[in-house]
Design a protein around this motif. Structure first.
Motif, PDB file in Angstrom:
ATOM      1  N   PRO A  39       0.846  -1.201   0.000  1.00 50.78           N
ATOM      2  CA  PRO A  39       0.000   0.000   0.000  1.00 50.78           C
ATOM      3  C   PRO A  39       0.885   1.255   0.000  1.00 50.78           C
ATOM      4  N   ASP A  40       0.542   2.203  -0.832  1.00 53.60           N
ATOM      5  CA  ASP A  40       1.340   3.420  -1.058  1.00 53.60           C
ATOM      6  C   ASP A  40       2.638   3.153  -1.804  1.00 53.60           C
ATOM      7  N   GLY A  41       2.837   1.911  -2.288  1.00 60.86           N
ATOM      8  CA  GLY A  41       3.968   1.638  -3.165  1.00 60.86           C
ATOM      9  C   GLY A  41       3.756   2.288  -4.524  1.00 60.86           C
ATOM     10  N   HIS A  42       4.798   2.299  -5.346  1.00 61.10           N
ATOM     11  CA  HIS A  42       4.764   3.042  -6.604  1.00 61.10           C
ATOM     12  C   HIS A  42       5.048   2.146  -7.809  1.00 61.10           C
TER      13      HIS A  42
ATOM     14  N   VAL B  81      -7.934  -0.485 -11.976  1.00 61.74           N
ATOM     15  CA  VAL B  81      -6.811  -0.892 -11.129  1.00 61.74           C
ATOM     16  C   VAL B  81      -6.699   0.077  -9.961  1.00 61.74           C
ATOM     17  N   PRO B  82      -6.260  -0.381  -8.784  1.00 62.63           N
ATOM     18  CA  PRO B  82      -6.184   0.486  -7.586  1.00 62.63           C
ATOM     19  C   PRO B  82      -4.913   1.326  -7.556  1.00 62.63           C
ATOM     20  N   LEU B  83      -4.758   2.159  -8.568  1.00 63.02           N
ATOM     21  CA  LEU B  83      -3.579   3.002  -8.687  1.00 63.02           C
ATOM     22  C   LEU B  83      -4.008   4.431  -8.974  1.00 63.02           C
ATOM     23  N   GLN B  84      -3.318   5.375  -8.359  1.00 63.58           N
ATOM     24  CA  GLN B  84      -3.590   6.799  -8.547  1.00 63.58           C
ATOM     25  C   GLN B  84      -2.375   7.452  -9.181  1.00 63.58           C
TER      26      GLN B  84
ATOM     27  N   HIS C  14      -0.001   2.993  -5.337  1.00 65.57           N
ATOM     28  CA  HIS C  14      -0.948   1.927  -5.027  1.00 65.57           C
ATOM     29  C   HIS C  14      -1.893   2.377  -3.922  1.00 65.57           C
ATOM     30  N   GLN C  15      -3.177   2.400  -4.222  1.00 65.27           N
ATOM     31  CA  GLN C  15      -4.217   2.780  -3.269  1.00 65.27           C
ATOM     32  C   GLN C  15      -5.241   1.647  -3.206  1.00 65.27           C
ATOM     33  N   PRO C  16      -5.017   0.619  -2.362  1.00 62.09           N
ATOM     34  CA  PRO C  16      -5.905  -0.547  -2.352  1.00 62.09           C
ATOM     35  C   PRO C  16      -7.377  -0.205  -2.153  1.00 62.09           C
ATOM     36  N   ALA C  17      -7.664   0.889  -1.454  1.00 66.51           N
ATOM     37  CA  ALA C  17      -9.071   1.264  -1.231  1.00 66.51           C
ATOM     38  C   ALA C  17      -9.798   1.540  -2.532  1.00 66.51           C
ATOM     39  N   LEU C  18      -9.061   1.923  -3.591  1.00 67.97           N
ATOM     40  CA  LEU C  18      -9.696   2.210  -4.868  1.00 67.97           C
ATOM     41  C   LEU C  18     -10.293   0.966  -5.502  1.00 67.97           C
TER      42      LEU C  18
END
Length: 278
Positions: free
Chosen positions: A242-245, A259-262, A271-275
């Motif tokens: 989580p919060d990885g890039h 995908v859970p990426l911002q 990486h934003q798993p909540a998405l």
């Protein structure tokens, strides 16, 4: 040498199934050129003969690695897209250190002949010299055994190292004792930070040794169609903190992907798993 439509469809369908790479009809000449050497080495007269061998039990055991080596593209450079390394050092690493994690772990996915993971090793080792509590690990993978062998040797022509800043050249590159030789080698201390291995992006599970803080997969997904790209990025996220890039190539985008990426910078995603639940 030419490839008939039937043989091209057969080989290209196999490449898509095995590697996820779609070869359109305008790639027939390219494929013919890349297979020409293999036909000579195998003493086969036609592509039809090659297909018979490739799809035989012996060919499936021995030849498919050579086919994968032939069809994959391996264009890379030291410090390619340098803004990514600036962002890594200036933004990602300070934020990561504030989290107090133990070891910074990076995957160079599609590492080719090693320039990218060794660039990462230079940048991270230079950072570690200024931050005594910083340690890092790099895993580098590719589908091609040919380029992995080159990467493990860590030997490059001096023309290849032109993008490496002079201070880093002096610290991390060794010249041959033969002063007329144009070859240099990455120093052993840096090579020890990088573990190389073969990996196929089409594998359902990636046998990676740890969860990752950063994935560099640049100028790779452009060779896949949209559904394959999305599935691959979803698999990347399973291995990303989580919060990885995730860093992609300059012409690649995840716009419209589930995908859970911002996106936080050009071709840089967090990486934003909540998405995933949105």
């Amino acid at each position: 040498m030419d490839i008939g439509p039937a043989e091209f469809r057969r080989i290209s369908a196999y490449i898509y199934d095995e590697l996820g790479i779609r070869l359109t009809d305008n790639k027939r000449t390219m494929l013919a050129g890349r297979l020409h050497k293999r036909l000579r080495e195998l003493q086969l007269a036609t592509v039809s003969d090659y297909c018979d061998y490739l799809f035989s039990p012996r060919g499936q055991q021995l030849e498919k690695i050579h086919l994968f080596n032939a069809v994959t593209t391996n264009k890379t450079d030291f410090f390619r897209e340098p803004s990514h390394f600036d962002y890594l050092v200036g933004q990602v690493l300070p934020a990561w250190q504030r989290l107090g994690r133990r070891s910074f772990r990076v995957w160079s996915a599609g590492c080719s002949s090693g320039e990218e993971p060794y660039t990462l090793a230079m940048v991270l080792d230079d950072y570690a010299r200024q931050h005594s509590d910083f340690v890092f690990e790099i895993i580098a993978t590719d589908i091609s055994t040919r380029v992995l062998d080159q990467a493990k040797q860590a030997v490059y022509h001096e023309e290849r190292i032109a993008p490496v800043p002079m201070a880093l050249r002096r610290r991390y590159l060794l010249r041959s004792r033969d002063r007329t030789s144009p070859l240099v080698r990455i120093v052993p201390e840096l090579r020890r930070h990088v573990r190389f291995g073969r990996l196929n992006f089409m594998d359902e599970q990636f046998a990676l040794p740890f969860v990752l803080d950063v994935i560099f997969c640049r100028n790779v997904i452009i060779y896949f169609d949209h559904p394959t790209q999305e599935r691959l990025v979803q698999k990347f996220c399973r291995h990303l903190q989580p919060d990885g890039h995730l860093f992609l190539g300059h012409s690649e985008s995840l716009h419209g992907y589930a995908v859970p990426l911002q996106q936080i910078a050009p071709t840089v995603y967090r990486h934003q798993p909540a998405l995933a639940a949105v």
